[in-house]
Write a protein that holds these residues in place. Structure first.
Motif, PDB file in Angstrom:
ATOM      1  N   SER A  51      35.056 146.587  68.911  1.00  0.00           N
ATOM      2  CA  SER A  51      35.505 147.644  67.363  1.00  0.00           C
ATOM      3  C   SER A  51      36.813 148.076  67.176  1.00  0.00           C
ATOM      4  O   SER A  51      37.229 148.767  65.568  1.00  0.00           O
ATOM      5  CB  SER A  51      33.448 148.381  67.234  1.00  0.00           C
ATOM      6  N   LEU A  52      37.227 148.343  68.385  1.00  0.00           N
ATOM      7  CA  LEU A  52      38.476 149.468  68.316  1.00  0.00           C
ATOM      8  C   LEU A  52      39.941 147.984  67.815  1.00  0.00           C
ATOM      9  O   LEU A  52      40.454 148.285  66.874  1.00  0.00           O
ATOM     10  CB  LEU A  52      39.155 150.018  69.570  1.00  0.00           C
ATOM     11  N   ALA A  53      39.491 146.783  67.822  1.00  0.00           N
ATOM     12  CA  ALA A  53      40.776 145.707  67.540  1.00  0.00           C
ATOM     13  C   ALA A  53      40.228 145.412  66.138  1.00  0.00           C
ATOM     14  O   ALA A  53      41.236 145.424  65.426  1.00  0.00           O
ATOM     15  CB  ALA A  53      39.859 145.105  68.766  1.00  0.00           C
ATOM     16  N   THR A  54      38.926 145.808  65.820  1.00  0.00           N
ATOM     17  CA  THR A  54      39.384 145.169  64.553  1.00  0.00           C
ATOM     18  C   THR A  54      39.349 145.682  63.932  1.00  0.00           C
ATOM     19  O   THR A  54      39.957 146.075  62.458  1.00  0.00           O
ATOM     20  CB  THR A  54      37.095 145.430  64.200  1.00  0.00           C
ATOM     21  N   TYR A  55      38.849 147.296  63.856  1.00  0.00           N
ATOM     22  CA  TYR A  55      39.758 148.161  63.250  1.00  0.00           C
ATOM     23  C   TYR A  55      41.074 148.648  63.257  1.00  0.00           C
ATOM     24  O   TYR A  55      41.527 149.030  62.090  1.00  0.00           O
ATOM     25  CB  TYR A  55      39.675 150.054  63.750  1.00  0.00           C
ATOM     26  N   LEU A  56      42.139 148.372  63.781  1.00  0.00           N
ATOM     27  CA  LEU A  56      43.971 148.249  64.317  1.00  0.00           C
ATOM     28  C   LEU A  56      43.652 146.375  63.913  1.00  0.00           C
ATOM     29  O   LEU A  56      45.349 146.389  63.665  1.00  0.00           O
ATOM     30  CB  LEU A  56      43.546 147.838  65.455  1.00  0.00           C
ATOM     31  N   HIS A  57      42.864 145.804  62.757  1.00  0.00           N
ATOM     32  CA  HIS A  57      42.948 144.498  62.656  1.00  0.00           C
ATOM     33  C   HIS A  57      44.067 143.750  63.407  1.00  0.00           C
ATOM     34  O   HIS A  57      44.555 142.743  62.648  1.00  0.00           O
ATOM     35  CB  HIS A  57      43.633 145.038  61.037  1.00  0.00           C
ATOM     36  N   VAL A  58      43.162 143.796  64.813  1.00  0.00           N
ATOM     37  CA  VAL A  58      43.584 142.679  65.943  1.00  0.00           C
ATOM     38  C   VAL A  58      42.537 141.830  65.759  1.00  0.00           C
ATOM     39  O   VAL A  58      41.983 141.894  66.050  1.00  0.00           O
ATOM     40  CB  VAL A  58      44.192 143.778  66.711  1.00  0.00           C
ATOM     41  N   ARG A  59      42.848 140.795  66.027  1.00  0.00           N
ATOM     42  CA  ARG A  59      42.149 139.122  65.711  1.00  0.00           C
ATOM     43  C   ARG A  59      41.298 139.980  67.319  1.00  0.00           C
ATOM     44  O   ARG A  59      41.998 139.948  68.042  1.00  0.00           O
ATOM     45  CB  ARG A  59      42.478 138.269  65.637  1.00  0.00           C
ATOM     46  N   PRO A  60      40.186 139.083  67.126  1.00  0.00           N
ATOM     47  CA  PRO A  60      39.310 138.885  68.496  1.00  0.00           C
ATOM     48  C   PRO A  60      39.741 137.923  69.595  1.00  0.00           C
ATOM     49  O   PRO A  60      40.006 138.595  70.784  1.00  0.00           O
ATOM     50  CB  PRO A  60      37.589 138.136  68.139  1.00  0.00           C
ATOM     51  N   ASN A  61      40.473 136.954  69.043  1.00  0.00           N
ATOM     52  CA  ASN A  61      41.219 136.503  70.568  1.00  0.00           C
ATOM     53  C   ASN A  61      42.800 137.025  70.914  1.00  0.00           C
ATOM     54  O   ASN A  61      43.462 136.026  71.732  1.00  0.00           O
ATOM     55  CB  ASN A  61      41.715 134.539  70.101  1.00  0.00           C
ATOM     56  N   LYS A  62      42.643 138.270  70.054  1.00  0.00           N
ATOM     57  CA  LYS A  62      44.129 138.281  70.082  1.00  0.00           C
ATOM     58  C   LYS A  62      43.786 139.625  71.600  1.00  0.00           C
ATOM     59  O   LYS A  62      44.709 140.407  71.759  1.00  0.00           O
ATOM     60  CB  LYS A  62      44.942 139.079  69.755  1.00  0.00           C
ATOM     61  N   LEU A  63      42.688 140.025  72.174  1.00  0.00           N
ATOM     62  CA  LEU A  63      41.989 141.046  72.326  1.00  0.00           C
ATOM     63  C   LEU A  63      41.475 140.566  73.785  1.00  0.00           C
ATOM     64  O   LEU A  63      41.418 139.581  74.147  1.00  0.00           O
ATOM     65  CB  LEU A  63      40.874 141.688  72.062  1.00  0.00           C
TER      66      LEU A  63
END
Length: 175
Positions: A51-63
């Motif tokens: 959810s933090l990655a989504t909130y920061l507009h980071v793609r799931p494959n970049k997490l």
């Protein structure tokens, strides 16, 4: 037991040398990749970081998330990488290939989400090639570029503070 003490001392010496030579450079490049280091005994909810990655507009494959387990046995989990003290050798050498790959990845932001004073966690934070490091208040302020003082249980506050400061630093857009 004596060898364990010598090993820890060699790691501490290497860590102090690395932190004293560290140069902090902050630019205004946007956050596109996110690395997270955590202690599995303190936090075990992977969805918080998605959810933090989504909130920061980071793609799931970049997490990418790595979890440290202080106990010798690895817990069954769905973390991408789980490691313990056996994966780190004398003078901070990394024995685990997956762990070394994580450390060699140049993340735009690395989040050190732990409060325990484990030398292995500190070493990984210092060894990471991330361009910007964020952490929760720890004993050594040299580890991170931005320190957010919250409790581990206050993840929503931590998430909002990260977004606020990354917006101020022009690393995320306020969309």
């Amino acid at each position: 037991m004596i060898l364990k003490g010598f090993k820890e001392k060699s790691i501490k010496k290497y860590l102090n040398k690395m932190l004293s030579e560290r140069k902090v450079y902050v630019d205004d490049s946007k956050v596109e990749s996110l690395g997270i280091i955590l202690n599995i005994d303190e936090v075990d909810d992977f969805e918080l970081f998605r959810s933090l990655a989504t909130y920061l507009h980071v793609r799931p494959n970049k997490l990418k998330v790595i979890a440290y387990s202080p106990s010798k046995s690895e817990k069954p989990n769905f973390w991408e990488i789980c490691f313990n003290s056996k994966d780190i050798g004398w003078n901070g050498t990394i024995k685990n290939i997956e762990l070394q790959t994580f450390l060699d990845t140049t993340f735009d932001v690395l989040i050190s989400y732990y409060t325990s004073d484990e030398i292995e966690l500190k070493l990984l934070t210092a060894l990471s090639k991330a361009t910007f490091k964020i952490g929760i208040l720890q004993k050594d302020p040299r580890l991170n570029d931005l320190i957010i003082k919250t409790n581990l249980e206050e993840f929503k506050v931590f998430k909002k503070e990260i977004f606020k400061y990354l917006t101020i630093l022009n690393k995320v857009s306020d969309e």
